[in-house]
Design a protein around this motif. Structure first.
Motif, PDB file in Angstrom:
ATOM      1  N   THR A 202     -53.997 -25.039  -3.218  1.00 52.05           N
ATOM      2  CA  THR A 202     -53.768 -26.417  -2.688  1.00 52.05           C
ATOM      3  C   THR A 202     -52.743 -26.286  -1.583  1.00 52.05           C
ATOM      4  O   THR A 202     -52.261 -25.303  -1.575  1.00 52.05           O
ATOM      5  CB  THR A 202     -53.067 -27.425  -3.822  1.00 52.05           C
ATOM      6  N   ASP A 203     -52.720 -27.439  -1.099  1.00 53.35           N
ATOM      7  CA  ASP A 203     -51.800 -27.373   0.215  1.00 53.35           C
ATOM      8  C   ASP A 203     -50.353 -27.345  -0.359  1.00 53.35           C
ATOM      9  O   ASP A 203     -49.433 -26.583   0.570  1.00 53.35           O
ATOM     10  CB  ASP A 203     -51.911 -28.725   0.888  1.00 53.35           C
ATOM     11  N   LYS A 204     -50.172 -27.811  -1.472  1.00 52.51           N
ATOM     12  CA  LYS A 204     -48.726 -27.861  -1.893  1.00 52.51           C
ATOM     13  C   LYS A 204     -48.316 -26.196  -2.459  1.00 52.51           C
ATOM     14  O   LYS A 204     -47.383 -25.650  -2.301  1.00 52.51           O
ATOM     15  CB  LYS A 204     -48.159 -28.569  -2.895  1.00 52.51           C
ATOM     16  N   GLU A 205     -49.235 -25.512  -3.086  1.00 52.02           N
ATOM     17  CA  GLU A 205     -49.264 -24.351  -3.450  1.00 52.02           C
ATOM     18  C   GLU A 205     -49.033 -23.237  -2.181  1.00 52.02           C
ATOM     19  O   GLU A 205     -48.209 -22.466  -2.150  1.00 52.02           O
ATOM     20  CB  GLU A 205     -50.148 -23.904  -4.156  1.00 52.02           C
ATOM     21  N   TRP A 206     -49.774 -23.677  -1.152  1.00 52.70           N
ATOM     22  CA  TRP A 206     -49.753 -22.680  -0.238  1.00 52.70           C
ATOM     23  C   TRP A 206     -48.379 -22.923   0.645  1.00 52.70           C
ATOM     24  O   TRP A 206     -47.855 -21.774   1.179  1.00 52.70           O
ATOM     25  CB  TRP A 206     -50.882 -23.231   0.839  1.00 52.70           C
ATOM     26  N   ALA A 207     -47.776 -24.031   0.744  1.00 49.68           N
ATOM     27  CA  ALA A 207     -46.590 -24.182   1.314  1.00 49.68           C
ATOM     28  C   ALA A 207     -45.396 -23.555   0.685  1.00 49.68           C
ATOM     29  O   ALA A 207     -44.581 -22.956   1.013  1.00 49.68           O
ATOM     30  CB  ALA A 207     -46.047 -25.799   1.301  1.00 49.68           C
TER      31      ALA A 207
ATOM     32  N   ASN B 170     -43.212 -38.636  -3.803  1.00 51.74           N
ATOM     33  CA  ASN B 170     -44.254 -37.983  -3.202  1.00 51.74           C
ATOM     34  C   ASN B 170     -44.101 -37.995  -1.654  1.00 51.74           C
ATOM     35  O   ASN B 170     -44.340 -38.770  -0.888  1.00 51.74           O
ATOM     36  CB  ASN B 170     -45.764 -38.557  -3.682  1.00 51.74           C
ATOM     37  N   PRO B 171     -43.674 -36.924  -1.121  1.00 49.82           N
ATOM     38  CA  PRO B 171     -43.102 -35.385  -1.769  1.00 49.82           C
ATOM     39  C   PRO B 171     -42.047 -35.846  -2.673  1.00 49.82           C
ATOM     40  O   PRO B 171     -41.274 -36.795  -2.490  1.00 49.82           O
ATOM     41  CB  PRO B 171     -43.139 -34.523  -0.604  1.00 49.82           C
ATOM     42  N   ILE B 172     -41.810 -35.096  -3.783  1.00 50.80           N
ATOM     43  CA  ILE B 172     -40.522 -34.986  -4.549  1.00 50.80           C
ATOM     44  C   ILE B 172     -39.429 -34.434  -3.706  1.00 50.80           C
ATOM     45  O   ILE B 172     -39.317 -33.479  -3.206  1.00 50.80           O
ATOM     46  CB  ILE B 172     -40.969 -33.951  -5.481  1.00 50.80           C
ATOM     47  N   ILE B 173     -38.375 -35.314  -3.706  1.00 50.05           N
ATOM     48  CA  ILE B 173     -37.143 -35.313  -3.054  1.00 50.05           C
ATOM     49  C   ILE B 173     -36.186 -35.716  -3.811  1.00 50.05           C
ATOM     50  O   ILE B 173     -36.125 -37.071  -4.099  1.00 50.05           O
ATOM     51  CB  ILE B 173     -37.234 -35.714  -1.609  1.00 50.05           C
TER      52      ILE B 173
ATOM     53  N   GLY C  99     -36.601 -26.037  -3.287  1.00 51.98           N
ATOM     54  CA  GLY C  99     -35.767 -25.782  -4.368  1.00 51.98           C
ATOM     55  C   GLY C  99     -36.478 -25.450  -5.414  1.00 51.98           C
ATOM     56  O   GLY C  99     -36.092 -24.817  -6.796  1.00 51.98           O
ATOM     57  N   PHE C 100     -38.143 -25.569  -5.611  1.00 51.91           N
ATOM     58  CA  PHE C 100     -38.708 -24.960  -6.700  1.00 51.91           C
ATOM     59  C   PHE C 100     -39.946 -24.884  -6.270  1.00 51.91           C
ATOM     60  O   PHE C 100     -40.727 -25.556  -5.408  1.00 51.91           O
ATOM     61  CB  PHE C 100     -38.621 -26.058  -7.923  1.00 51.91           C
ATOM     62  N   PHE C 101     -40.636 -24.029  -7.009  1.00 53.22           N
ATOM     63  CA  PHE C 101     -42.256 -23.907  -6.790  1.00 53.22           C
ATOM     64  C   PHE C 101     -43.030 -24.734  -7.508  1.00 53.22           C
ATOM     65  O   PHE C 101     -42.596 -25.530  -8.503  1.00 53.22           O
ATOM     66  CB  PHE C 101     -42.782 -22.618  -7.150  1.00 53.22           C
TER      67      PHE C 101
ATOM     68  N   VAL D 122     -43.408 -28.824   0.730  1.00 54.78           N
ATOM     69  CA  VAL D 122     -43.979 -29.500   1.725  1.00 54.78           C
ATOM     70  C   VAL D 122     -42.854 -30.657   2.230  1.00 54.78           C
ATOM     71  O   VAL D 122     -43.278 -31.319   3.202  1.00 54.78           O
ATOM     72  CB  VAL D 122     -45.066 -30.185   1.183  1.00 54.78           C
ATOM     73  N   ALA D 123     -41.696 -31.024   1.688  1.00 55.09           N
ATOM     74  CA  ALA D 123     -40.668 -31.640   2.005  1.00 55.09           C
ATOM     75  C   ALA D 123     -39.735 -31.051   2.928  1.00 55.09           C
ATOM     76  O   ALA D 123     -38.592 -31.697   3.474  1.00 55.09           O
ATOM     77  CB  ALA D 123     -40.027 -32.434   1.123  1.00 55.09           C
TER      78      ALA D 123
END
Length: 454
Positions: A143-148, A230-233, A206-208, A193-194
């Motif tokens: 996914t895009d977030k996993e790739w990031a 979204n994204p988590i910040i 800070g986290f995968f 992604v953030a």
């Protein structure tokens, strides 16, 4: 303002064991000290490669010293909080801030570098570059977030993974640390992604994605201020500033001491820089320091004495900066590290610290031995990852690819997992290596060194 009674917690991920004579936060420190991940820091480069007969700092000695500084900062901060907010604190909270905050900060400092791969930042760069260079063949598997997570790989997120994940064959979360300790190392409380280099708490991440749910539990239990869903910040937790300051204090001064031992900086130049730094904070006390210095004949011991005095002064002014900016720290509005606050307040110390930083960049971080190990480390880590990454994703492996996978220890294999989980397992294996082991394995799989291990 943030309720100071609610921002810490002795709860742990996974099993919460029965109590013993130690506090929950003292047990965190002991768990880290006795862990294999912490011991491996002994053979991970801090700045200089292994120097032979001259002893300089590695990641383990650096972490121990940061923990010592962090303990002092935590003690000073705890006393301030109890004195300033005594009427707002419960009896339990007064006990925590007076007798356990320093344990939390010290434990967090102890493991702040535990996620750093072999060869430090060059190892991080090699891992991120591998995915960037192989985007065409790999990106569509995630996914895009996993790739990031992969193209921005770095040690802070990896530390949370090491400290919280349950590996194959293990009974529970790796370390089982308290939420209070874990939240204290979350310098960049956002997902990959953030990431935004212009914003302090988002310069890295800070986290995968694999640890997202654990991080959300951590944030909720510690009452962290959420900036975005979204994204988590999140905003930084107040304890993070103390851990960051302890790290900043140590590497500002310790790298200078190491360069002196290696003969990179002239003795008189080093003495001058450290004396001026001490004088900028304590103009009246510098003469007493100079008198004591004249009683010491050994050059290395002179620098050690000045290093100790410098760190002592920096601890004091960093604690003062924490107190002066406490409201902004608690509401999440402070946007600069505590040492930057110190520099803004004291022009003389700012000038000296900038001079030390400029010297470090020119003569220490760009010293030929450091650059050599960075180049070598980058190539070693890149080649190791390339050896394991593609085979792990294949369901029908060639004989050679099957042999490559057999080199990966079972605790890092997630054969029934998603492609993302499988790749994280490879990263756990490669990033967890020491400098020496990574180099040795590289030489063996490349055929540079062949034969049975003795």
């Amino acid at each position: 303002m943030t309720d100071l009674n609610l921002i810490y917690s002795p709860k742990r991920l996974g099993v919460n064991h029965t109590k013993d004579t130690r506090s929950e936060y003292q047990r965190d420190f002991d768990r880290i000290i006795f862990s294999s991940a912490f011991r491996r820091l002994q053979n991970k480069t801090q700045v200089f490669p292994l120097p032979g007969s001259v002893f300089v700092h590695n990641r383990l000695t650096h972490s121990l010293e940061v923990a010592s500084v962090g303990r002092s900062l935590g003690s000073l901060a705890g006393e301030f909080i109890v004195k300033k907010f005594k009427d707002q604190l419960t009896k339990e909270s007064r006990q925590f801030y007076r007798h356990n905050l320093y344990n939390v900060i010290s434990s967090a400092c102890l493991c702040h570098d535990i996620g750093n791969p072999a060869f430090g930042h060059s190892g991080e760069d090699a891992i991120a570059s591998y995915f960037e260079r192989n985007e065409s063949s790999l990106k569509n598997k995630f996914t895009d977030k996993e790739w990031a997570d992969f193209i921005h790989f770095e040690g802070n997120a990896n530390a949370i993974r090491i400290l919280t994940q349950q590996q194959t064959g293990k009974s529970e979360a790796s370390f089982g640390l308290t939420f209070a300790t874990l939240v204290s190392i979350a310098k960049y409380p956002c997902e990959s992604v953030a990431k935004n280099k212009k914003i302090l708490h988002r310069k890295k991440f800070g986290f995968f994605q694999a640890e997202k749910e654990n991080f959300l539990k951590l944030a909720d239990e510690s009452k962290m201020i959420q900036e975005s869903e979204n994204p988590i910040i999140y905003k930084r937790h107040p304890f993070v500033w103390l851990v960051e300051a302890a790290d900043d204090i140590c590497y500002n001064i310790i790298d200078l001491e190491d360069s002196h031992r290696l003969g990179i900086i002239d003795h008189d130049k080093c003495v001058k820089l450290l004396e001026e730094l001490i004088a900028s904070f304590d103009p009246k006390g510098i003469e007493k320091v100079k008198l004591r210095l004249n009683e010491i004949s050994d050059k290395n011991e002179k620098i050690s004495y000045l290093r100790a005095k410098s760190i002592g002064q920096l601890i004091r002014v960093a604690a003062e900066a924490f107190e002066e900016n406490f409201e902004a720290i608690c509401n999440g509005s402070l946007e600069k590290p505590l040492l930057d606050c110190v520099k803004e307040k004291n022009e003389n110390s700012a000038r000296i610290l900038k001079e030390i930083e400029a010297f470090s960049i020119e003569f220490i971080y760009n010293h030929h031995s450091v650059v050599e190990i960075e180049n070598a480390g980058y190539n070693v880590m890149y080649e190791l990852l390339s050896h394991f990454a593609e085979p792990i994703l294949k369901s029908n492996r060639s004989k050679w690819e099957e042999k490559a996978v057999k080199l990966i220890p079972s605790q890092f294999l997630y054969e029934d997992g998603t492609d993302y989980q499988k790749m994280l397992g490879v990263l756990d294996f490669v990033s967890g290596m020491t400098d020496n082991y990574a180099t040795e394995l590289y030489r063996r799989i490349k055929g540079i060194e062949i034969g049975m291990r003795r």
